[in-house]
Scaffold this motif. Structure first.
Motif, PDB file in Angstrom:
ATOM      1  N   SER A 119      -3.704  -3.284   4.371  1.00  0.00           N
ATOM      2  CA  SER A 119      -3.729  -4.118   3.244  1.00  0.00           C
ATOM      3  C   SER A 119      -5.185  -5.042   3.457  1.00  0.00           C
ATOM      4  CB  SER A 119      -2.774  -5.374   3.293  1.00  0.00           C
ATOM      5  OG  SER A 119      -1.526  -4.668   2.878  1.00  0.00           O
ATOM      6  N   THR A 178       0.783  -1.178  -0.085  1.00  0.00           N
ATOM      7  CA  THR A 178      -0.009  -0.012   0.030  1.00  0.00           C
ATOM      8  C   THR A 178       0.886   1.414   0.230  1.00  0.00           C
ATOM      9  OG1 THR A 178      -0.040   0.221   2.473  1.00  0.00           O
ATOM     10  CG2 THR A 178      -1.686  -1.201   1.303  1.00  0.00           C
ATOM     11  N   ASN A 179       0.094   2.579  -0.303  1.00  0.00           N
ATOM     12  CA  ASN A 179       0.959   3.768  -0.224  1.00  0.00           C
ATOM     13  C   ASN A 179       1.412   3.764   1.415  1.00  0.00           C
ATOM     14  OD1 ASN A 179       0.227   4.065  -2.764  1.00  0.00           O
ATOM     15  ND2 ASN A 179      -1.622   5.376  -2.287  1.00  0.00           N
ATOM     16  N   ILE A 201     -10.035   1.758  -4.802  1.00  0.00           N
ATOM     17  CA  ILE A 201      -8.843   1.519  -3.843  1.00  0.00           C
ATOM     18  C   ILE A 201      -7.716   2.600  -4.546  1.00  0.00           C
ATOM     19  CG2 ILE A 201      -9.334  -0.565  -2.825  1.00  0.00           C
ATOM     20  CD1 ILE A 201      -7.188  -1.791  -4.946  1.00  0.00           C
ATOM     21  N   VAL A 249      -8.026  -2.602   2.183  1.00  0.00           N
ATOM     22  CA  VAL A 249      -7.747  -2.769   0.881  1.00  0.00           C
ATOM     23  C   VAL A 249      -8.317  -3.594  -0.020  1.00  0.00           C
ATOM     24  CG1 VAL A 249      -5.868  -2.291  -1.231  1.00  0.00           C
ATOM     25  CG2 VAL A 249      -5.899  -0.797   0.702  1.00  0.00           C
ATOM     26  N   THR A 261      -4.252  -5.723  -8.307  1.00  0.00           N
ATOM     27  CA  THR A 261      -5.109  -6.205  -7.415  1.00  0.00           C
ATOM     28  C   THR A 261      -6.705  -6.415  -7.874  1.00  0.00           C
ATOM     29  OG1 THR A 261      -3.864  -4.960  -5.811  1.00  0.00           O
ATOM     30  CG2 THR A 261      -6.216  -5.424  -5.239  1.00  0.00           C
ATOM     31  N   THR A 321       0.295  -2.031  -8.556  1.00  0.00           N
ATOM     32  CA  THR A 321      -0.610  -2.603  -7.563  1.00  0.00           C
ATOM     33  C   THR A 321      -2.201  -2.492  -7.744  1.00  0.00           C
ATOM     34  OG1 THR A 321       1.397  -2.667  -5.866  1.00  0.00           O
ATOM     35  CG2 THR A 321      -0.653  -3.127  -5.163  1.00  0.00           C
ATOM     36  N   PHE A 331      -5.158   4.366  -2.300  1.00  0.00           N
ATOM     37  CA  PHE A 331      -4.544   3.647  -1.304  1.00  0.00           C
ATOM     38  C   PHE A 331      -3.319   2.786  -1.793  1.00  0.00           C
ATOM     39  CE2 PHE A 331      -9.305   3.225  -0.109  1.00  0.00           C
ATOM     40  CZ  PHE A 331      -9.212   4.187   0.751  1.00  0.00           C
ATOM     41  N   VAL A 332      -3.308   2.525  -2.906  1.00  0.00           N
ATOM     42  CA  VAL A 332      -2.121   1.821  -3.659  1.00  0.00           C
ATOM     43  C   VAL A 332      -1.467   2.567  -4.792  1.00  0.00           C
ATOM     44  CG1 VAL A 332      -3.135  -0.612  -2.858  1.00  0.00           C
ATOM     45  CG2 VAL A 332      -3.679   0.535  -5.048  1.00  0.00           C
ATOM     46  N   ILE A 391      -4.702   3.430   6.501  1.00  0.00           N
ATOM     47  CA  ILE A 391      -4.615   2.437   5.190  1.00  0.00           C
ATOM     48  C   ILE A 391      -3.981   0.929   5.919  1.00  0.00           C
ATOM     49  CG2 ILE A 391      -3.728   1.850   2.961  1.00  0.00           C
ATOM     50  CD1 ILE A 391      -3.423   4.715   2.325  1.00  0.00           C
ATOM     51  N   ASN A 420      -1.692   8.544   5.388  1.00  0.00           N
ATOM     52  CA  ASN A 420      -1.525   7.170   5.246  1.00  0.00           C
ATOM     53  C   ASN A 420      -2.176   6.026   6.606  1.00  0.00           C
ATOM     54  OD1 ASN A 420      -0.694   6.892   2.202  1.00  0.00           O
ATOM     55  ND2 ASN A 420       1.057   7.763   3.311  1.00  0.00           N
TER      56      ASN A 420
END
Length: 168
Positions: free
Chosen positions: A135, A16-17, A148, A138, A160, A156, A151-152, A133, A130
């Motif tokens: 995983s 994730t970010n 999402i 997400v 995803t 990714t 968030f990513v 957030i 962040n």
């Protein structure tokens, strides 16, 4: 001066970010950062281990270039302190999002310290953008058809969405 090496462990399913925020900040403190992608089949990952390693490496290449730190991404299982020793790391980097993370992380840091007093645990707070957030969230949002994208990172995001569309 000896090389400063740290390990940053996680499942990264998906990366994730928030993870990238911690990685970027850790890379500014270290000469070498080894990101340990945990096998952790018990969490029921949506990505196989090899793909998680590949995604984390792809998403961190720009951070390595920008910071000058060497970033190595490898799979791992077993004791975290053994993994740290294996890679010559004197530091375990852990990201904190909220107070609820702190209790668990302090317990883990204490256990790791008892197992190997030569490896320090350093906590880095996720930036305010962040902190919420995870995983798990997400994955759940993606599986339910939610957006999402904030968030990513892009690669990714694409992987995803492909992964959840296959399982839908």
């Amino acid at each position: 001066m000896p090389e400063r090496t740290g390990v940053y462990p996680g499942t990264f399913d998906p990366v994730t970010n928030g993870h990238l925020d911690v990685i970027q900040r850790a890379a500014r403190l270290l000469d070498r950062l080894v990101i340990g992608v945990a096998m952790n089949a018990g969490k029921g990952p949506i990505f196989p281990l090899e793909e998680r390693v590949e995604l984390v490496q792809a998403e961190t290449d720009a951070i390595a270039r920008a910071t000058g730190a060497e970033i190595k991404v490898v799979p791992f299982s077993g004791l975290l302190v053994a993994f740290a020793r294996e890679h010559g790391a004197g530091m375990i980097v852990r990201g904190l999002r909220a107070v609820s993370d702190f209790d668990y992380e302090v317990q883990m840091a204490g256990m790791n310290r008892r197992l190997d007093a030569g490896v320090e645990t350093v906590f880095l707070m996720a930036s305010e953008t962040n902190q919420f957030i995870s995983s798990r969230f997400v994955r759940e949002i993606a599986q339910l058809g939610g957006d999402i994208s904030s968030f990513v990172p892009q690669l990714t995001l694409e992987r995803t969405l492909q992964r959840v569309s296959r399982t839908a």
